[in-house]
Design a protein around this motif. Structure first.
Motif: not given
Length: 467
Positions: A144, A156, A292, A328
């Motif tokens: 991340h 998005a 994700p 994302h």
């Protein structure tokens, strides 16, 4: 007098080792030839073949591995005079964890030593979305941090659209290379940007690149398409398989016949009704996963393992893995520079052992590499100045009026010409922005305000006289 070794027995050994281009150990060879050949006899025969130049040995002691001899351009054997790049190409491999090395060693065994296996439902059943995790939490946290983009808080798909031109080339090229496509990155760029097919390339290779382009654009240009549903995955297959299927009706359709995996002893599900049911379960489970990165990796594991389509399954999984990143606004996974042997070994490890560690090594390495590629792109993505956009027309009016009336570019002159559209609260900021525009004004950018070079030159001359 020792027995003469038959040429047929030696030829069989050469053929066996030829099945393992990256090398094979003596223990695996012994298993393949059977216990009827004493180990000392096998060692002697391997030594004869090495001395004759028909195979190559590398390593020492128990770590020695036997490799096929390479052919030179004249068709003869070339053992010690390969170009310096030969080993780099053959041995290209990602850094591998101890678990990944175990999988690699297993899948590098001769095919006849690996027992055929079928689809194991328990492999899927053991996974519980948001309870199970193929990627540990610490690893997901690192990913991340790596993948964060400037468009983090935007709608998005914003970041993917911002870098779409770069993504089209990188992902189309890298994903196609993993399928053996020989287009270079430059060839791919010319094809995607200018429609120029590379000379000397097979039409199917060109089609494969263009199919990737269409599929990526389908996901990125409309955020509603970047969803984890069965319809989306089938649409990706339709794009990616267009013009490449032996049976055109198999394009964008769940398969209705049995398939085999080249180079593997894995036999996927054959019953169409069962396949359709499992495909729905896999996609439902994927959609339930919150993280994700875990979601992307789950798709990379279970879509190819299920093999829902007659062909092009891995390509579908690689693009599907990017859906969570698109949604994302994370850095995409382009698979740039991933060595084909690493990826192929990792997938066979999933097929035959239901082990994901080597594929996880590939996934993490590939994502880190993709992020490195997009660092420069991210740095160049400067957020738009909302204030400047709001008062763009008013700013143009002020700058143009001052230049054409030969006025000084001063705070007083700007304040006197501020249009009524600029609110009182914004006027000081507007004046500072206008002064900055005058500071950077030159013949090349003055055209934005409709100011011709001669007009600008005359105004500058008048400004110097005032000084």
């Amino acid at each position: 007098m020792p027995k003469r070794t038959s040429s047929q027995a030696l030829a069989q050994l050469v053929e066996l080792i030829a099945l393992c281009p990256t090398g094979v150990g003596i223990d695996a060879i012994q298993q393949a030839v059977g216990t009827e050949m004493p180990r000392r006899t096998l060692q002697r025969r391997l030594a004869l073949l090495v001395n004759a130049g028909r195979i190559v040995s590398r390593g020492a002691g128990r770590a020695v591995r036997y490799h096929p001899a390479l052919q030179n351009d004249e068709g003869g054997l070339s053992l010690h005079q390969e170009p310096a790049s030969t080993y780099a190409i053959v041995d290209a491999y990602i850094p591998t964890s101890p678990e990944g090395k175990e999988i690699k060693a297993w899948v590098r065994q001769p095919r006849q030593l690996r027992r055929p296996v079928g689809y194991k439902l328990t492999f899927l059943e053991q996974y519980q979305p948001n309870q199970s995790a193929y990627l540990p939490q610490t690893l997901r946290d690192q990913l991340h941090a790596l993948g964060r983009s400037p468009a983090e808080k935007t709608p998005a798909g914003t970041f993917a659209r911002d870098i779409l031109n770069r993504l089209l080339i990188d992902l189309s090229w890298a994903s196609s290379q993993l399928e053996g496509n020989t287009y270079s990155r430059l060839d791919t760029e010319r094809l995607i940007e200018f429609g120029q097919a590379a000379e000397g390339k097979d039409a199917l290779e060109t089609q494969m690149i263009l199919n990737h382009k269409e599929a990526i654009e389908y996901l990125v240009r409309d955020p509603d398409h970047a969803t984890l549903t069965t319809d989306t995955i089938i649409a990706l297959h339709a794009f990616l398989s267009d013009g490449l299927m032996a049976d055109p009706t198999a394009c964008g359709r769940i398969r209705n016949r049995a398939v085999e995996i080249g180079g593997s002893v894995y036999l996927p599900v054959a019953l169409p009704q069962r396949l359709q049911e499992l495909f729905g379960i896999v996609m439902q489970m994927a959609a339930e996963i919150h993280d994700p990165f875990e979601q992307a990796f789950f798709l990379m594991v279970h879509l190819p393992y299920l093999q829902p389509f007659e062909d092009v399954n891995k390509r579908v999984s690689r693009l599907a893995a990017n859906i969570p990143f698109i949604r994302h606004n994370l850095c995409p996974l382009s698979f740039i520079d991933v060595p084909q042997p690493s990826y192929v070994d990792a997938m066979i490890g999933v097929y035959e052992l239901n082990r994901i560690e080597l594929l996880r090594d590939v996934f993490v390495w590939a994502y880190e590499r993709s992020c490195q590629q997009y660092v420069a792109v991210q740095q160049n993505l400067i957020p738009p100045d909302i204030f400047r956009l709001r008062y763009r027309q008013a700013l143009g009016e002020v700058v143009t009026a001052i230049v054409r009336h030969d006025e000084a570019a001063s705070e007083a002159a700007i304040r006197a010409r501020i249009p009524a559209a600029v609110t009182l609260a914004d006027r000081d900021h507007f004046i500072a922005l206008a002064l900055e525009e005058f500071r950077t004004l030159h013949p090349g950018n003055a055209i934005r305000f409709g100011i011709r070079p001669l007009e600008l030159a005359a105004w500058r001359a008048q400004s110097r006289r005032r000084e």
